[in-house]
Design a protein around this motif. Structure first.
Motif, PDB file in Angstrom:
ATOM      1  N   MET A  39      38.536  39.890  40.700  1.00 33.08           N
ATOM      2  CA  MET A  39      39.112  38.553  40.540  1.00 33.08           C
ATOM      3  C   MET A  39      40.463  38.395  41.227  1.00 33.08           C
ATOM      4  SD  MET A  39      38.004  37.418  36.741  1.00 33.08           S
ATOM      5  CE  MET A  39      37.803  38.946  35.871  1.00 33.08           C
ATOM      6  N   THR A  41      40.853  38.428  44.204  1.00 34.03           N
ATOM      7  CA  THR A  41      40.578  37.640  45.415  1.00 34.03           C
ATOM      8  C   THR A  41      40.272  36.176  45.105  1.00 34.03           C
ATOM      9  OG1 THR A  41      38.237  38.224  45.370  1.00 34.03           O
ATOM     10  CG2 THR A  41      39.709  39.682  46.613  1.00 34.03           C
ATOM     11  N   ASP A  42      40.382  35.745  43.850  1.00 32.17           N
ATOM     12  CA  ASP A  42      40.086  34.354  43.507  1.00 32.17           C
ATOM     13  C   ASP A  42      40.950  33.356  44.267  1.00 32.17           C
ATOM     14  OD1 ASP A  42      38.029  34.952  41.843  1.00 32.17           O
ATOM     15  OD2 ASP A  42      39.146  34.658  39.984  1.00 32.17           O
ATOM     16  N   SER A  43      42.188  33.686  44.488  1.00 35.74           N
ATOM     17  CA  SER A  43      43.083  32.746  45.158  1.00 35.74           C
ATOM     18  C   SER A  43      42.976  32.819  46.684  1.00 35.74           C
ATOM     19  CB  SER A  43      44.520  33.023  44.731  1.00 35.74           C
ATOM     20  OG  SER A  43      44.898  34.324  45.137  1.00 35.74           O
ATOM     21  N   CYS A  44      42.029  33.553  47.196  1.00 34.35           N
ATOM     22  CA  CYS A  44      41.911  33.721  48.644  1.00 34.35           C
ATOM     23  C   CYS A  44      41.399  32.470  49.354  1.00 34.35           C
ATOM     24  CB  CYS A  44      41.033  34.921  48.978  1.00 34.35           C
ATOM     25  SG  CYS A  44      41.849  36.479  48.600  1.00 34.35           S
ATOM     26  N   GLY A  45      40.968  31.470  48.607  1.00 32.12           N
ATOM     27  CA  GLY A  45      40.554  30.227  49.242  1.00 32.12           C
ATOM     28  C   GLY A  45      41.733  29.440  49.774  1.00 32.12           C
ATOM     29  N   CYS A  49      44.565  36.455  52.723  1.00 36.80           N
ATOM     30  CA  CYS A  49      44.237  37.668  51.963  1.00 36.80           C
ATOM     31  C   CYS A  49      43.877  38.810  52.900  1.00 36.80           C
ATOM     32  CB  CYS A  49      43.065  37.401  51.029  1.00 36.80           C
ATOM     33  SG  CYS A  49      43.492  36.358  49.642  1.00 36.80           S
ATOM     34  N   HIS A  52      38.178  41.878  52.869  1.00 37.05           N
ATOM     35  CA  HIS A  52      37.322  42.000  51.685  1.00 37.05           C
ATOM     36  C   HIS A  52      36.503  43.290  51.688  1.00 37.05           C
ATOM     37  CE1 HIS A  52      37.990  38.166  49.679  1.00 37.05           C
ATOM     38  NE2 HIS A  52      38.234  37.682  50.891  1.00 37.05           N
ATOM     39  N   GLY A 113      43.342  41.542  48.093  1.00 37.45           N
ATOM     40  CA  GLY A 113      43.937  40.358  47.504  1.00 37.45           C
ATOM     41  C   GLY A 113      44.931  39.663  48.408  1.00 37.45           C
TER      42      GLY A 113
END
Length: 116
Positions: A39, A41-45, A49, A52, A113
């Motif tokens: 999670m 990586t949730d803000s990777c939008g 970042c 992956h 992240g």
């Protein structure tokens, strides 16, 4: 080298079994930790970042290598118990290795992240 007495042998078997269960718990905790750290990586939008691919590498290290260490831990401990040799230190080494793998895998996952 003298063999352990029956009382010491029973204690060695009991401690070895408990420590093998601790190792199994540490492996399960590593799987849970790595599953939750995805999670990051949730803000990777909305932010830049890291790669992956670090998540896949971390999962392989934490779960794949962790399972291999756990299996080796079990096999060596049982082998030493069957040969009537002291075996309690084997799962201690395995637990230390599992903790090191968990820390390494968590730090690898954090590279996927957000980049500051």
């Amino acid at each position: 080298m003298p063999r352990p007495s029956q009382g010491n042998r029973t204690a060695d078997i009991a401690v070895t079994i408990v420590l093998l269960m601790v190792h199994a718990f540490l492996l399960a905790a590593t799987v849970a930790l790595l599953g939750l750290l995805v999670m990051v990586t949730d803000s990777c939008g909305s932010q830049r970042c890291g790669d992956h691919a670090w998540i896949d590498r971390a999962m392989w290290l934490g779960i794949g290598a962790g399972a291999a260490v756990g299996l080796a831990d079990l096999v060596v401990a049982v082998y030493r118990l069957v040969r009537r040799k002291v075996a309690f230190f084997v799962p201690i080494i395995g637990c230390a290795a599992q903790l090191a793998l968990a820390v390494a895998a968590a730090s690898m996952e954090s590279m996927a992240g957000p980049v500051s």
